[in-house]
Design a protein around this motif. Sequence first.
Motif, PDB file in Angstrom:
ATOM      1  N   THR A  39     -12.452  -0.173   5.954  1.00 17.83           N
ATOM      2  CA  THR A  39     -11.135  -0.339   5.310  1.00 17.83           C
ATOM      3  C   THR A  39     -10.997   0.513   4.041  1.00 17.83           C
ATOM      4  O   THR A  39      -9.936   0.484   3.402  1.00 17.83           O
ATOM      5  N   PHE A  95      -1.650   3.598   2.424  1.00 17.22           N
ATOM      6  CA  PHE A  95      -0.395   2.836   2.393  1.00 17.22           C
ATOM      7  C   PHE A  95       0.557   3.404   1.325  1.00 17.22           C
ATOM      8  O   PHE A  95       1.686   3.781   1.629  1.00 17.22           O
ATOM      9  N   ALA A 150      -3.262   0.975   8.548  1.00 17.86           N
ATOM     10  CA  ALA A 150      -4.007   0.484   9.717  1.00 17.86           C
ATOM     11  C   ALA A 150      -4.795   1.625  10.371  1.00 17.86           C
ATOM     12  O   ALA A 150      -5.973   1.466  10.702  1.00 17.86           O
TER      13      ALA A 150
HETATM   14  P1  ATP Z   1      -8.051  -0.525  -1.132  1.00 18.84           P
HETATM   15  O1  ATP Z   1      -9.295  -1.367  -1.088  1.00 18.84           O
HETATM   16  O2  ATP Z   1      -8.122   0.710  -0.285  1.00 18.84           O
HETATM   17  O3  ATP Z   1      -7.511  -0.283  -2.514  1.00 18.84           O
HETATM   18  P2  ATP Z   1      -5.935  -2.476  -0.754  1.00 18.84           P
HETATM   19  O4  ATP Z   1      -6.599  -3.801  -0.979  1.00 18.84           O
HETATM   20  O5  ATP Z   1      -5.025  -1.990  -1.753  1.00 18.84           O
HETATM   21  O6  ATP Z   1      -6.998  -1.382  -0.337  1.00 18.84           O
HETATM   22  P3  ATP Z   1      -5.350  -3.275   1.947  1.00 18.84           P
HETATM   23  O7  ATP Z   1      -4.539  -4.506   1.874  1.00 18.84           O
HETATM   24  O8  ATP Z   1      -6.768  -3.395   2.322  1.00 18.84           O
HETATM   25  O9  ATP Z   1      -5.134  -2.483   0.595  1.00 18.84           O
HETATM   26  O10 ATP Z   1      -4.692  -2.265   2.984  1.00 18.84           O
HETATM   27  C1  ATP Z   1      -3.448  -1.630   2.776  1.00 18.84           C
HETATM   28  C2  ATP Z   1      -2.591  -1.769   4.008  1.00 18.84           C
HETATM   29  O11 ATP Z   1      -3.292  -1.211   5.143  1.00 18.84           O
HETATM   30  C3  ATP Z   1      -2.290  -3.216   4.365  1.00 18.84           C
HETATM   31  O12 ATP Z   1      -1.125  -3.670   3.720  1.00 18.84           O
HETATM   32  C4  ATP Z   1      -2.124  -3.120   5.876  1.00 18.84           C
HETATM   33  O13 ATP Z   1      -0.815  -2.742   6.213  1.00 18.84           O
HETATM   34  C5  ATP Z   1      -3.102  -2.019   6.288  1.00 18.84           C
HETATM   35  N1  ATP Z   1      -4.383  -2.621   6.691  1.00 18.84           N
HETATM   36  C6  ATP Z   1      -5.478  -2.836   5.937  1.00 18.84           C
HETATM   37  N2  ATP Z   1      -6.458  -3.455   6.637  1.00 18.84           N
HETATM   38  C7  ATP Z   1      -5.966  -3.639   7.889  1.00 18.84           C
HETATM   39  C8  ATP Z   1      -6.477  -4.218   9.100  1.00 18.84           C
HETATM   40  N3  ATP Z   1      -7.703  -4.756   9.158  1.00 18.84           N
HETATM   41  N4  ATP Z   1      -5.672  -4.229  10.187  1.00 18.84           N
HETATM   42  C9  ATP Z   1      -4.436  -3.700  10.160  1.00 18.84           C
HETATM   43  N5  ATP Z   1      -3.894  -3.137   9.049  1.00 18.84           N
HETATM   44  C10 ATP Z   1      -4.636  -3.108   7.925  1.00 18.84           C
END
Ligand code: ATP
Length: 314
Positions: free
Chosen positions: A251, A258, A294
């Motif tokens: 991830t 995003f 995603a």
């Molecule tokens: P980072 O750790 O990269 O800063 P973050 O915590 O800001 O990430 P996440 O919520 O992990 O962001 O991911 C951003 C977007 O990517 C989510 O809003 C979602 O739309 C998509 N996403 C993340 N993980 C998944 C998953 N396992 N399945 C589907 N979509 C995902």
Amino acid sequence: MKKVYCIGEVLIDFVAERQGSDLSKANEFTKKAGGAPANVACAISKLGGNGIFIGCVGDDPFGKFLLETLKEVGVDVSLAQLSDTFTTLAFVSLSEDGERDFVFSRGADKELKYNPDLRKNLPGNILHLGAATALLGGPLEKTYSKYLFDGLTKEMFICFDPNFRSDLWKDDEDTFIKKCMPFVEKSHLCKFSQEEAQLISGKEDLHEACDVLHKAGTKIITVTLGKDGTLLSMNGAKKVIPSVKVAPKDTTGAGDAFIGCLLYQISDLGNFGPVFEDFSLVENMVALANKAGAITTTNYGAIVALPTKEQLEK
Ligand code: ATP
């Protein structure tokens, strides 16, 4: 197409090859380009947008590697700066209990100087401040504030992502929150993770958290919720926009993919007005940005995994 100036951290992540042991036992590391604002610039350029990265690297082989990596995916690095200090390095390993073991050697990224020439470039364009290390002091923190407070805020579209790193703020979360607030006040769009929205607002409930953060100043809020999608809050309305179902491998960089995809779409509009007025327009943009996030989880690494326009359209 408007330009998106992404300002702040860029560094090398040395990721321990054999996970499951702490750094004291790790012998082999893989070198990876990292830094949230740099990833966002890559996300925008890979989609065909105008990603410009402004950050500071050491005048050394690691700095050269970072700028080359960004250039390869089409990021404009002509405004990046070189310092006599070594390129910032982070060493990461996952121990057996899943805890991150982390050593951070902060070098050139903090040396970024304010560039007065940007005064003429920024109006009409987008400024993305993906804080991470930027609030840890040094010239970079002063530079951040200068871009925010030099009277240009009304003429550009400002996006803020606090990129909270618990490793870096373990014993001083209050200072982190205090330092974030001016950016929440002045930014048009803020991207938070669930943890960040709760931490900075002081509210567990995400709807209440958004209300507190809107009251501070920001008009549009996205709270990314991993596989559960993204909460969009603007103009008094709130909605969770679902994510796309995938089988994730890594991830890392999903949040940067995003926000990069969201800013890419905003940069493609003739003017910023509709972004503040039209909930369904932003909802559709968030749905596509969820897809970018995603897709990024389905491949290893951050920059390599960011989708191109063709991959996003498939
Ligand atoms: P980072 O750790 O990269 O800063 P973050 O915590 O800001 O990430 P996440 O919520 O992990 O962001 O991911 C951003 C977007 O990517 C989510 O809003 C979602 O739309 C998509 N996403 C993340 N993980 C998944 C998953 N396992 N399945 C589907 N979509 C995902």
